[in-house]
Design a protein around this motif. Structure first.
Motif, PDB file in Angstrom:
ATOM      1  N   THR A  41       4.012 -43.179  -4.670  1.00 10.65           N
ATOM      2  CA  THR A  41       3.106 -42.197  -5.248  1.00 10.65           C
ATOM      3  C   THR A  41       1.660 -42.676  -5.195  1.00 10.65           C
ATOM      4  N   SER A  42       0.767 -41.788  -5.591  1.00 12.89           N
ATOM      5  CA  SER A  42      -0.652 -42.140  -5.624  1.00 12.89           C
ATOM      6  C   SER A  42      -0.926 -43.228  -6.662  1.00 12.89           C
ATOM      7  N   LEU A  43      -0.096 -43.282  -7.711  1.00 12.96           N
ATOM      8  CA  LEU A  43      -0.260 -44.330  -8.722  1.00 12.96           C
ATOM      9  C   LEU A  43       0.045 -45.697  -8.121  1.00 12.96           C
ATOM     10  N   GLY A  44       1.063 -45.738  -7.268  1.00 14.39           N
ATOM     11  CA  GLY A  44       1.385 -46.992  -6.597  1.00 14.39           C
ATOM     12  C   GLY A  44       0.266 -47.443  -5.684  1.00 14.39           C
ATOM     13  N   ASN A  50       7.570 -57.484 -12.635  1.00 17.99           N
ATOM     14  CA  ASN A  50       6.988 -58.139 -11.463  1.00 17.99           C
ATOM     15  C   ASN A  50       6.428 -57.095 -10.514  1.00 17.99           C
ATOM     16  N   PRO A  51       5.125 -56.872 -10.533  1.00 14.49           N
ATOM     17  CA  PRO A  51       4.519 -55.857  -9.669  1.00 14.49           C
ATOM     18  C   PRO A  51       4.628 -56.183  -8.188  1.00 14.49           C
ATOM     19  N   ASN A  52       5.058 -57.402  -7.855  1.00  7.03           N
ATOM     20  CA  ASN A  52       5.245 -57.736  -6.444  1.00  7.03           C
ATOM     21  C   ASN A  52       6.327 -56.872  -5.809  1.00  7.03           C
ATOM     22  N   ALA A  53       7.234 -56.334  -6.648  1.00  9.08           N
ATOM     23  CA  ALA A  53       8.254 -55.415  -6.134  1.00  9.08           C
ATOM     24  C   ALA A  53       7.599 -54.157  -5.586  1.00  9.08           C
ATOM     25  N   ILE A  54       6.541 -53.707  -6.273  1.00  6.61           N
ATOM     26  CA  ILE A  54       5.808 -52.534  -5.789  1.00  6.61           C
ATOM     27  C   ILE A  54       5.137 -52.854  -4.462  1.00  6.61           C
ATOM     28  N   LEU A  55       4.580 -54.052  -4.375  1.00  2.57           N
ATOM     29  CA  LEU A  55       3.967 -54.482  -3.119  1.00  2.57           C
ATOM     30  C   LEU A  55       4.987 -54.518  -1.990  1.00  2.57           C
ATOM     31  N   PHE A  56       6.204 -54.973  -2.306  1.00  2.00           N
ATOM     32  CA  PHE A  56       7.253 -55.051  -1.289  1.00  2.00           C
ATOM     33  C   PHE A  56       7.560 -53.673  -0.721  1.00  2.00           C
ATOM     34  N   PHE A  57       7.840 -52.723  -1.608  1.00  2.00           N
ATOM     35  CA  PHE A  57       8.158 -51.369  -1.142  1.00  2.00           C
ATOM     36  C   PHE A  57       6.969 -50.734  -0.442  1.00  2.00           C
TER      37      PHE A  57
END
Length: 203
Positions: free
Chosen positions: A57-60, A120-127
């Motif tokens: 999403t745009s939030l991500g 862990n926001p790194n999961a968001i970075l991964f996706f």
């Protein structure tokens, strides 16, 4: 189809790497048995799906592109890991024994699983970074995204079920006084993960 097989291979490699979620599944299996671990894995899996959708999403996009917002989320995640570690450290063994015999508070275990995935926001970075490589612009985006999330979720369930089952089978090794020390070790690991996340954010 080859694209999905390639993604599945990457997903399996990622989900079998130990992390906070793995530690949580192991702890649930030892303290609450297979039933408790299943509830915890369900929460963790739902959290994974939510993080994946959030990343699309745009939030991500905002989170990834804004260092300040990313740091805030990282520090909140570190604080939550620290909270889990402290809570586990001070948990009384007799209280846990009662919770196993009667009820292990499904909502709490399920909710902790969901929240842990956002620690862990790194999961968001991964996706955010890996999904574009497996999505073809000329095909339906929603369908492709749903399939990728489904593949990752299945791999995630397989990995955490494996860890939980092995921990459940080995839990007899940690009865009594030894089990008390296992809780302490898991608590320390949560605290170390919290400090590592905070340190990696500040660097």
């Amino acid at each position: 189809m080859e694209t999905y097989f390639s993604f599945a291979a990457i997903a399996l490699a990622v989900v079998y790497m130990p992390g906070p979620g793995t530690l949580k599944s192991i702890t649930n299996a030892i303290n609450f048995g297979l039933r408790g671990s299943i509830v915890g894995i369900s929460g963790l899996t739902l959290g994974v799906c939510a993080v994946a959708v959030f990343s699309a999403t745009s939030l991500g996009i905002l989170l990834v592109s804004s260092p300040k917002a990313f740091n805030i989320v990282s520090y909140c995640g570190a604080a939550y890991l620290l909270y889990l570690g402290i809570k586990l450290w001070f948990t009384r063994r007799q209280d846990q024994a009662i919770s196993v015999e009667l009820t292990f508070k499904k909502r709490r275990v399920f909710g902790e699983g969901i929240l842990l995935q956002f620690s862990n926001p790194n999961a968001i970075l991964f996706f955010f970074s890996i999904f574009p490589h497996f999505i073809k612009p000329e095909e339906n985006y929603v369908m492709q995204f749903s399939v990728l999330v489904g593949i990752f979720s299945l791999a995630f369930i397989c990995a955490h079920s494996t860890y939980a089952f092995l921990a459940y089978k080995a839990k007899n090794l940690f009865l009594g006084h030894h089990r008390h020390w296992l809780d302490k070790i898991n608590a320390i690991l949560f605290v170390l993960l919290a400090f590592y996340l905070a340190w990696s954010t500040s660097v």
